[in-house]
Design a protein around this motif. Structure first.
Motif, PDB file in Angstrom:
ATOM      1  N   VAL A  73      42.753   1.618  97.794  1.00 15.73           N
ATOM      2  CA  VAL A  73      42.787   2.752  96.879  1.00 15.73           C
ATOM      3  C   VAL A  73      43.410   2.356  95.541  1.00 15.73           C
ATOM      4  N   ALA A  74      44.455   1.542  95.577  1.00 19.25           N
ATOM      5  CA  ALA A  74      45.098   1.099  94.334  1.00 19.25           C
ATOM      6  C   ALA A  74      44.123   0.320  93.467  1.00 19.25           C
ATOM      7  N   LEU A  75      43.336  -0.565  94.075  1.00 17.13           N
ATOM      8  CA  LEU A  75      42.347  -1.328  93.315  1.00 17.13           C
ATOM      9  C   LEU A  75      41.301  -0.401  92.704  1.00 17.13           C
ATOM     10  N   ALA A  76      40.850   0.586  93.495  1.00 16.34           N
ATOM     11  CA  ALA A  76      39.832   1.508  92.999  1.00 16.34           C
ATOM     12  C   ALA A  76      40.358   2.339  91.841  1.00 16.34           C
ATOM     13  N   ARG A  77      41.571   2.848  91.975  1.00 16.71           N
ATOM     14  CA  ARG A  77      42.125   3.693  90.910  1.00 16.71           C
ATOM     15  C   ARG A  77      42.431   2.884  89.655  1.00 16.71           C
ATOM     16  N   ASP A  78      42.812   1.628  89.822  1.00 14.49           N
ATOM     17  CA  ASP A  78      43.019   0.775  88.650  1.00 14.49           C
ATOM     18  C   ASP A  78      41.724   0.600  87.862  1.00 14.49           C
ATOM     19  N   ALA A  79      40.578   0.669  88.585  1.00 10.71           N
ATOM     20  CA  ALA A  79      39.277   0.523  87.938  1.00 10.71           C
ATOM     21  C   ALA A  79      38.736   1.850  87.419  1.00 10.71           C
TER      22      ALA A  79
END
Length: 240
Positions: free
Chosen positions: A223-229
């Motif tokens: 989720v952190a990777l997705a939200r960073d994008a």
């Protein structure tokens, strides 16, 4: 599964619009059948509580329209629509469901549904929708009609942003991106399955593949990777 074909009545009025009903709630299905049978020039020729053998039912009943719930046990409604589109090209399917969320609406449209009504629509609205879809038209209930254009333009909830996916996100398939976007919105596996019309096991497999491609061990990291994008923005999914 119950085939409710009534050949005698069909012979009395061969011009009747033939309808198949698929819904897993017997009381609702009984009421819907009564409403449809009461419509002028309309007759229910088959019904079922699930879509496990939908192709066989349609082949036997030869309907002009299929009225189907979106969330069915076993085979989800959207998957049933895809099966019917492959086996019976051009057969209109009208979704009649409790789901009003954008993800369910878009999934039904992508699967090939010709109409989408929310349960609670009046008798006349349902009869008109069946007639319209049988004539080749497209129908949306008042509750969802205003959102259809934005959904088709890719602005609906539950859809990943149409931007270049950075780094490992670029390795994800379109379906995996949809799953990850919903994860980033706070959806659990059950909610994702309902939104995308997938089996729970299929969602688990997608989540596992996402973890492998992103080299993460748990949801929070993905989720952190997705939200960073920039994914997962907008209305959060409620766990139900």
């Amino acid at each position: 599964m119950t085939d409710g074909a009534e050949h005698g009545a069909e012979q009395e009025n061969p011009a009747s619009l033939r309808v198949v009903v698929v819904d897993d709630h017997p009381i609702f299905r009984f009421g819907l059948r009564a409403a449809l049978d009461s419509g002028e020039g309309m007759r229910v020729v088959g019904e079922a509580g699930d879509a496990q053998a939908i192709e066989e039912l349609v082949a036997a009943a030869c309907p002009d329209v299929v009225v189907m719930d979106l969330h069915l046990p076993g085979v989800p409604g959207c998957e049933a629509v895809r099966r019917l589109a492959a086996a019976f090209p051009g057969l209109p399917v009208l979704m009649l469901t409790m789901s009003q969320d954008d993800g369910s609406l878009l999934a039904a449209l992508r699967a090939g549904a010709r109409g989408y009504l929310v349960k609670g629509a009046g008798r006349d609205a349902v009869l008109n929708a069946v007639r319209t879809t049988a004539a080749g038209g497209v129908v949306f209930g008042a509750e969802v009609a205003g959102r259809v254009t934005s959904l088709l333009l890719g602005e609906g909830a539950g859809q990943p942003r149409r931007m270049p996916a950075p780094g490992p996100l670029a390795t994800l398939t379109e379906r995996e991106r949809e799953v990850l976007d919903l994860l980033a919105r706070g959806a659990d596996n059950r909610r994702i399955a309902r939104t995308l019309c997938l089996a729970d096991k299929t969602v688990r497999n997608h989540v596992s593949n996402i973890f492998g491609k992103l080299a993460v061990e748990h949801r929070a990291q993905a989720v952190a990777l997705a939200r960073d994008a920039g994914w997962g923005e907008g209305e959060e999914c409620r766990r139900t």
